[in-house]
Design an enzyme around this catalytic site. Structure first.
Site, short mmCIF file in Angstrom:
data_model
loop_
_atom_site.label_atom_id
_atom_site.label_comp_id
_atom_site.label_asym_id
_atom_site.label_seq_id
_atom_site.Cartn_x
_atom_site.Cartn_y
_atom_site.Cartn_z
N GLU A 167 20.10 126.71 45.97
CA GLU A 167 18.77 126.10 45.78
C GLU A 167 17.77 126.49 46.87
OE1 GLU A 167 18.89 121.90 44.85
OE2 GLU A 167 19.94 122.28 42.98
N GLU A 186 25.75 123.71 38.85
CA GLU A 186 25.65 122.26 39.02
C GLU A 186 24.99 121.66 37.78
OE1 GLU A 186 23.89 120.72 42.65
OE2 GLU A 186 24.74 122.37 43.81
C1 BGP Z 1 21.41 119.63 44.15
C2 BGP Z 1 22.16 120.06 45.38
C3 BGP Z 1 23.44 119.35 45.62
C4 BGP Z 1 23.52 117.94 45.09
C5 BGP Z 1 22.76 117.68 43.83
C6 BGP Z 1 22.54 116.23 43.49
O1 BGP Z 1 20.05 119.77 44.40
O2 BGP Z 1 22.44 121.43 45.33
O3 BGP Z 1 23.79 119.52 46.94
O4 BGP Z 1 23.54 116.95 46.00
O5 BGP Z 1 21.51 118.30 43.81
O6 BGP Z 1 21.49 115.74 44.26
P1 BGP Z 1 21.50 114.37 45.00
O7 BGP Z 1 22.66 114.43 45.93
O8 BGP Z 1 20.21 114.30 45.70
O9 BGP Z 1 21.64 113.36 43.94
#
Ligand code: BGP
Length: 456
Positions: free
Chosen positions: A157, A355
């Site tokens: 990201e 993801e």
């Molecule tokens: C993405 C990231 C992750 C993860 C996910 C969920 O942006 O790559 O590291 O954490 O989002 O986000 P959050 O933890 O803010 O709910």
């Protein structure tokens, strides 16, 4: 069309959100380890203590039936203060070998939000020295694990990291500084893709941005233009650079007007042009929506999925056609199909979802977690994935977030995503016991049927 037999059914984690052991065995702290502990929470650096539960966690992956596991390597564990750490190498060797022994394909992200503190102190990505350090670090990883790992991702990201440094953190940096650092990341990425290709390690390397389709709020030309600008700024800038080795024109228009065009040398241009990616990994949680910018557009309350606005170009807005998660993220399974089409028609490279998932507050009742809501979310997204494959888009695999509960980027431990519950909370580190959720048994069945049986 059926999903091919070699499709990878995976799950994801990242080092700082999962491993814990932030200061053990010679690890240097990363920028994540020095963050202020959010109010009302305990030490979040312990995360899920995966470092001390390695075998147990890998056995769970195996029981779940994963054919792939996407994780990140902690730069500051394996190369603290720029020196190779035998203990860091040992940990990742055990992990990678352990996965392969269990028939699980390791998918490695080399950098996931956790810059070593020593590099942050010299300015992080705003300093070109970080490019050299990143190249050395990646070369080390390719030499150590290049014959065992077939799928590599450079930076998780990068788009969110860049936008966060200005918008989310309410940082004091100028747009120019933000996009200069972003440019250095793009050059660093190109350099390591070049190192990887010249080294003939035999696998694939690509970026891993967070990409989502941006819809116009209405059918007006102004809203459509706003959506296109937002998409160029949030999505295509990063992928055009990785795939074509050049800057996206609409994004460049925004940068010009923000006085944020980075200094780009001729050498940078050549490096980017000549070193591009083999495939596209992307994270998808939900779509975005934009409307014509008004003068008072602002970025209050922004995070990965919401709130990004650039006055004069676009204003991110809610999509009232979509439901939201309890943390306010839009849920749009069909948007995954739209996003996949947008990416594939632009770049025609194989795609890998690194993801996708539902973050919410699970509750443990009598030793069980009934997370039907997560099953519903994943079911619909896998359905959209199946339709995308049927539309002719080549997918390497699907790695939902997250394999096991872990710490959220900014919501502590209460926002959980895993197939496996970790027995700790924000206020109490608990015993870290692993408990399989209902979604664990459901995803196992999905994998066994190669995505045919999505019923619960
Ligand atoms: C993405 C990231 C992750 C993860 C996910 C969920 O942006 O790559 O590291 O954490 O989002 O986000 P959050 O933890 O803010 O709910």
């Amino acid at each position: 069309m059926k999903i091919s037999k070699d499709f990878l059914w995976g799950a994801s984690t990242s080092a700082y959100q999962f491993e814990g052991a932030w200061n053990e065995d010679g690890k240097e702290p990363s920028v994540q380890d020095i963050r202020t502990v959010p109010e009302g929470t305990t030490d979040f650096k312990v995360a899920s203590d995966h470092y001390h539960h390695l075998i147990e966690d890998m056995n769970l992956f195996s029981e779940l039936g994963l054919s792939a596991y996407r994780f990140s390597i902690s730069w500051s564990r394996i190369m603290p203060n720029g020196k190779v750490s035998d203990r860091g190498v040992k940990f990742y060797t055990e992990l990678i070998d352990g996965l392969l022994e269990r028939g699980i394909e390791p998918i490695v992200t080399v950098f996931h939000f956790d810059l070593p503190l020593s590099l942050s102190k010299i300015g992080g990505w705003s300093n070109r020295k970080t490019i050299d350090e990143f190249s050395k670090y990646c070369k080390l990883l390719f030499d150590l694990f290049g014959k065992k790992v077939k799928y590599w991702q450079t930076i998780n990201e990068q788009n969110i990291l860049t936008l966060a440094s200005k918008v989310i953190d309410g940082g004091n940096k100028t747009w120019k500084e933000v996009f200069q650092a972003n440019h250095h990341m793009l050059v660093a990425q190109a350099i390591v893709m070049g190192i990887y290709h010249r080294g003939d390690y035999g696998g694939l390397i690509g970026p891993a941005p967070n990409i989502c389709a941006i819809y116009p709020r209405t059918s007006s030309a102004q809203d459509q233009l706003a959506a296109d600008y937002m998409s160029s700024f949030r999505n295509w800038l990063y992928l055009d650079a990785a795939v074509y080795g050049r800057y996206n024109q609409m994004a460049m228009d925004i940068l010009k007007k923000l006085d944020a065009v980075p200094d780009i040398t001729d050498e940078d241009r050549n490096i980017m042009k000549n070193n591009t990616c083999d495939y596209i990994a992307f994270n998808y949680y939900g779509s975005g929506c934009a409307k014509e910018s008004t003068n008072n557009s602002n970025n209050k309350g922004s995070d990965q999925q919401q709130g990004l606005s650039i006055p004069g170009f676009f204003e991110s807005t809610e999509n009232n056609k979509l439901e939201e998660t309890e943390f306010g993220w839009p849920i749009d399974a069909e948007g995954l199909r739209v996003t996949a089409h947008q990416i594939y028609s632009r770049y025609e490279l194989p795609l890998l979802i690194t993801e996708n998932g539902l973050g919410c507050k699970d509750t443990l009742i009598n030793g069980k977690v009934h997370d039907q809501y997560r099953i519903d979310y994943l079911q619909k997204h896998i359905q959209a994935l199946r339709e995308s494959i049927n539309d002719g888009i080549p997918f390497i695999g699907y790695c939902p977030w997250s394999a096991v509960d872990l710490i959220s980027t900014h919501e502590g431990f209460r926002k959980r995503y895993g197939f496996v519950y970790v027995n700790r909370s924000d206020s109490d580190l608990g015993d870290m016991r692993r408990i399989k959720k209902d979604s664990f048994y459901w995803y196992k069945k999905v994998i066994e049927s190669n995505g045919e049986d999505l019923e619960y």
